[in-house]
Design an enzyme around this catalytic site. Structure first.
Site, PDB file in Angstrom:
ATOM      1  N   HIS A 162      -1.646  -5.559   5.480  1.00 58.33           N
ATOM      2  CA  HIS A 162      -1.105  -6.525   6.445  1.00 58.33           C
ATOM      3  C   HIS A 162      -2.069  -6.765   7.609  1.00 58.33           C
ATOM      4  O   HIS A 162      -1.943  -7.755   8.317  1.00 58.33           O
ATOM      5  CB  HIS A 162       0.291  -6.120   6.920  1.00 58.33           C
ATOM      6  CG  HIS A 162       0.325  -5.041   7.954  1.00 58.33           C
ATOM      7  ND1 HIS A 162       0.248  -3.712   7.638  1.00 58.33           N
ATOM      8  CD2 HIS A 162       0.429  -5.083   9.304  1.00 58.33           C
ATOM      9  CE1 HIS A 162       0.302  -2.997   8.755  1.00 58.33           C
ATOM     10  NE2 HIS A 162       0.415  -3.806   9.784  1.00 58.33           N
ATOM     11  N   LYS A 206       0.839  -1.185   0.000  1.00 51.63           N
ATOM     12  CA  LYS A 206       0.000   0.000   0.000  1.00 51.63           C
ATOM     13  C   LYS A 206       0.891   1.259   0.000  1.00 51.63           C
ATOM     14  O   LYS A 206       2.026   1.146   0.414  1.00 51.63           O
ATOM     15  CB  LYS A 206      -0.942  -0.025   1.181  1.00 51.63           C
ATOM     16  CG  LYS A 206      -0.244   0.292   2.511  1.00 51.63           C
ATOM     17  CD  LYS A 206      -1.241   0.375   3.602  1.00 51.63           C
ATOM     18  CE  LYS A 206      -0.999   1.372   4.632  1.00 51.63           C
ATOM     19  NZ  LYS A 206       0.117   2.133   4.863  1.00 51.63           N
ATOM     20  N   LYS A 246      -3.390 -10.411  10.233  1.00 52.71           N
ATOM     21  CA  LYS A 246      -3.396 -10.529  11.701  1.00 52.71           C
ATOM     22  C   LYS A 246      -4.399 -11.593  12.133  1.00 52.71           C
ATOM     23  O   LYS A 246      -5.506 -11.666  11.590  1.00 52.71           O
ATOM     24  CB  LYS A 246      -3.734  -9.175  12.344  1.00 52.71           C
ATOM     25  CG  LYS A 246      -2.621  -8.132  12.134  1.00 52.71           C
ATOM     26  CD  LYS A 246      -2.897  -6.870  12.895  1.00 52.71           C
ATOM     27  CE  LYS A 246      -1.941  -5.758  12.518  1.00 52.71           C
ATOM     28  NZ  LYS A 246      -0.686  -5.737  13.266  1.00 52.71           N
ATOM     29  N   HIS A 277      -6.446  -0.313   6.321  1.00 51.07           N
ATOM     30  CA  HIS A 277      -6.652  -1.199   7.476  1.00 51.07           C
ATOM     31  C   HIS A 277      -8.028  -1.026   8.117  1.00 51.07           C
ATOM     32  O   HIS A 277      -8.741  -1.995   8.372  1.00 51.07           O
ATOM     33  CB  HIS A 277      -5.600  -0.945   8.561  1.00 51.07           C
ATOM     34  CG  HIS A 277      -4.185  -0.915   8.055  1.00 51.07           C
ATOM     35  ND1 HIS A 277      -3.759  -1.718   7.024  1.00 51.07           N
ATOM     36  CD2 HIS A 277      -3.094  -0.186   8.433  1.00 51.07           C
ATOM     37  CE1 HIS A 277      -2.471  -1.485   6.794  1.00 51.07           C
ATOM     38  NE2 HIS A 277      -2.054  -0.559   7.636  1.00 51.07           N
ATOM     39  N   GLU A 325      -2.047   4.500  18.066  1.00 48.86           N
ATOM     40  CA  GLU A 325      -0.592   4.304  18.103  1.00 48.86           C
ATOM     41  C   GLU A 325       0.015   5.275  19.100  1.00 48.86           C
ATOM     42  O   GLU A 325      -0.432   6.432  19.191  1.00 48.86           O
ATOM     43  CB  GLU A 325      -0.007   4.551  16.725  1.00 48.86           C
ATOM     44  CG  GLU A 325      -0.541   3.564  15.711  1.00 48.86           C
ATOM     45  CD  GLU A 325       0.240   3.610  14.425  1.00 48.86           C
ATOM     46  OE1 GLU A 325       1.246   2.899  14.346  1.00 48.86           O
ATOM     47  OE2 GLU A 325      -0.156   4.357  13.531  1.00 48.86           O
ATOM     48  N   ASP A 348      -3.155   6.850   5.311  1.00 51.96           N
ATOM     49  CA  ASP A 348      -2.180   5.889   5.817  1.00 51.96           C
ATOM     50  C   ASP A 348      -2.848   4.653   6.429  1.00 51.96           C
ATOM     51  O   ASP A 348      -2.430   3.526   6.151  1.00 51.96           O
ATOM     52  CB  ASP A 348      -1.294   6.574   6.876  1.00 51.96           C
ATOM     53  CG  ASP A 348      -0.141   5.695   7.338  1.00 51.96           C
ATOM     54  OD1 ASP A 348       0.454   5.012   6.479  1.00 51.96           O
ATOM     55  OD2 ASP A 348       0.165   5.676   8.541  1.00 51.96           O
ATOM     56  N   LYS A 401      -1.769   9.040  15.892  1.00 52.16           N
ATOM     57  CA  LYS A 401      -0.406   8.825  16.405  1.00 52.16           C
ATOM     58  C   LYS A 401      -0.300   9.597  17.718  1.00 52.16           C
ATOM     59  O   LYS A 401      -1.055  10.541  17.947  1.00 52.16           O
ATOM     60  CB  LYS A 401       0.619   9.366  15.409  1.00 52.16           C
ATOM     61  CG  LYS A 401       0.536   8.714  14.023  1.00 52.16           C
ATOM     62  CD  LYS A 401       1.724   7.842  13.738  1.00 52.16           C
ATOM     63  CE  LYS A 401       1.677   7.249  12.331  1.00 52.16           C
ATOM     64  NZ  LYS A 401       2.149   5.867  12.276  1.00 52.16           N
TER      65      LYS A 401
HETATM   66  C1  BG6 Z   1       1.119   0.940   8.428  1.00 51.94           C
HETATM   67  C2  BG6 Z   1       1.152   2.452   8.507  1.00 51.94           C
HETATM   68  O1  BG6 Z   1       0.394   0.520   7.304  1.00 51.94           O
HETATM   69  O2  BG6 Z   1       0.499   0.428   9.596  1.00 51.94           O
HETATM   70  C3  BG6 Z   1       1.889   2.899   9.758  1.00 51.94           C
HETATM   71  O3  BG6 Z   1       1.769   2.970   7.348  1.00 51.94           O
HETATM   72  C4  BG6 Z   1       1.297   2.247  10.980  1.00 51.94           C
HETATM   73  O4  BG6 Z   1       1.865   4.308   9.898  1.00 51.94           O
HETATM   74  C5  BG6 Z   1       1.198   0.742  10.787  1.00 51.94           C
HETATM   75  O5  BG6 Z   1       2.157   2.526  12.074  1.00 51.94           O
HETATM   76  C6  BG6 Z   1       0.442   0.083  11.924  1.00 51.94           C
HETATM   77  O6  BG6 Z   1       0.564  -1.300  11.786  1.00 51.94           O
HETATM   78  P1  BG6 Z   1       0.648  -2.240  13.073  1.00 51.94           P
HETATM   79  O7  BG6 Z   1       0.682  -3.620  12.525  1.00 51.94           O
HETATM   80  O8  BG6 Z   1       1.896  -1.859  13.807  1.00 51.94           O
HETATM   81  O9  BG6 Z   1      -0.577  -1.928  13.855  1.00 51.94           O
END
Ligand code: BG6
Length: 457
Positions: free
Chosen positions: A172, A142, A176, A234, A210, A229, A317
């Site tokens: 991704h 992505k 999970k 996601h 995050e 992002d 964030k």
């Molecule tokens: C990514 C984003 O796709 O996913 C990041 O670009 C983000 O900014 C991350 O931190 C979060 O993934 P995970 O698996 O750490 O929750």
């Protein structure tokens, strides 16, 4: 696992060293892949040994024999991916490996999206897309496109070269464990499906929090912001899995059909954007940046199942804690059992994606010795039942590509619908609220308050 040549375009980048190469290492360590070669393309002057050393920092356990084998199977090709010459050299290398019986070919594009078109053009010109003695597949990281229009153009371009069966668009989150579990949770537990609708569900909240800031990805992040992002991909995938109607079978095609259908009916009806305090002082961020690092959205899903049941999405964030979960609040219909007051909190189901993977349902019970009603949790902790280790998301992603299972990947129509959901809000000029580290903007709290609700976390 089939024998394959894996071409990682962008092997010297952050993604390759943090996630892709360690995942191959783990697959090899668990003997899920035994016979493979990796060709890495990049522009830097670097040796295979250095590439392996850069990756090792991201491994908890280092198995010397596996690392040795991986290094022996790794070839680095330095070159510019926009030049045909690089792909002609690559073809020679691939042919050499194929001569050793590695007949399947996987391209993993871990590069900036602006290279997707030139790379796929060069693949076509050198006929590396052709399936001769084995399969040929391509993985896109992505973001896939920058808005609905560009995603459609990119899909059209890619579909001139590859068939959809050969294309793997990574999200991704779909790798999970708890996300992979969602269709099973929803559709194999017969007590859930009859109440999974507007009549019994008051609202749904999806959180992706995050605690870190932008860290070393400042330049990339400042161009994208939270919505592009993590929401476009996601979080909308989590929404799709929560909102979709029952698929005919728990099969990749049927699930993707249902997800696409739910996404095509989703619309943002309200939003609050925020930026964490001192974001503009972060190295690499413009002092006048208006990029959002926080977003709270209210989304309606216009299907008979979800009429009047809103979905709230919240991400940011520099929030208190890294945490991703889905909160489903049921209606509080049992209040009619009491006279003029309601001693009950509504039942809720929490699907905890990370950390503490698992889910729990709250129920009401009488406290012993009194008539008070209290809530208890029926709690499933993944770790307690299945042990502490679930495979890392990227490991699942790679294993599935090699097996040809597309269920953890996003289909062309899903990507397009997801952009269509967020494009209208990104085109508007949104007020940007500053928030303190560990907190969220006041306006986001207000957004829930006016609906008579509050954020679960
Ligand atoms: C990514 C984003 O796709 O996913 C990041 O670009 C983000 O900014 C991350 O931190 C979060 O993934 P995970 O698996 O750490 O929750």
């Amino acid at each position: 696992m089939p024998k394959a040549v894996i071409v990682i375009v962008g092997i010297t980048g952050d993604l390759a060293k943090r996630y892709i190469l360690p995942s191959f290492y783990h697959l090899a360590r668990h003997k899920k892949i035994t016979d493979f070669s990796i060709i890495g393309i990049g522009t830097r002057e670097i040796t295979e040994k250095q590439i392996m050393n850069n990756m090792k920092g991201f491994l908890a356990k280092k198995d010397a024999a596996v690392l040795k084998k991986m290094e022996a199977n790794l070839t680095y090709l330095r070159g510019d991916v926009t030049e045909l010459d690089t792909f002609e050299k690559l073809k020679e290398l691939v042919d050499e490996k194929k001569g050793k019986g590695h007949n399947n070919l996987l391209f993993y594009l871990a590069t900036l999206p602006r290279f997707f078109v030139p790379i796929t053009d060069n693949i076509r010109k050198t006929k590396l897309d052709k399936e001769v003695d084995g399969w040929s597949r391509i993985v896109f990281e992505k973001p896939f496109g920058d808005d609905g229009r560009s995603a459609r153009e990119l899909n059209k371009h890619v579909q001139k070269i590859y068939s959809e069966k050969q294309v793997y668009r990574v999200d991704h989150y779909l790798g999970k464990e708890l996300v992979r579990n969602m269709a099973v949770l929803r559709f194999t537990n017969t007590m859930l499906e009859p109440v999974w609708n507007a009549k019994y569900i008051d609202h749904v909240q999806i959180h992706l929090h995050e605690s870190l800031g932008v860290e070393e990805r400042a330049k990339f992040y400042d161009q994208y912001g939270a919505v592009k992002d993590v929401v476009q991909n996601h979080m909308l995938q989590l929404l799709a899995l929560t909102a979709m109607d029952e698929p005919k079978k728990l099969h990749e095609k049927n699930i993707r059909d249902r997800k696409a259908q739910a996404l095509s009916k989703a619309k943002v009806t309200d939003c609050v954007f925020g930026q964490y305090k001192d974001y503009k002082k972060e190295p690499g961020i413009s002092a006048r940046s208006s990029t959002e690092t926080f977003a709270a959205l209210k989304v309606s899903v216009n299907t008979p199942r979800w009429k009047n049941t809103p979905f709230y999405i919240k991400t940011g964030k520099k929030l208190k804690k890294k945490q991703t979960l889905i909160y489903v609040q049921f209606t509080n219909s049992s209040c009619h059992l009491f006279d003029g007051y309601c001693p009950l909190r509504p039942n809720h189901l929490v699907i905890s994606v990370q950390p503490d993977e698992g889910f729990y349902l709250t129920m009401n019970t009488k406290e012993p010795g009194t008539n008070n009603i209290t809530q208890i949790k029926m709690d499933f902790r993944h770790e307690n039942k299945f042990g502490p280790k679930t495979p890392a998301a990227y490991e699942n992603v790679l294993e599935n590509v090699l097996k040809g299972d597309q269920s953890a990947f996003v289909r062309s129509d899903e990507v397009e619908h997801s952009w269509d959901i967020i494009d209208p809000i990104l085109k508007k000029k949104n007020k940007l609220h500053t928030y303190d580290h560990g907190d969220i903007p006041k306006a986001a709290k207000e957004m829930m308050k006016v609906d008579g609700r509050s954020w679960f976390i």
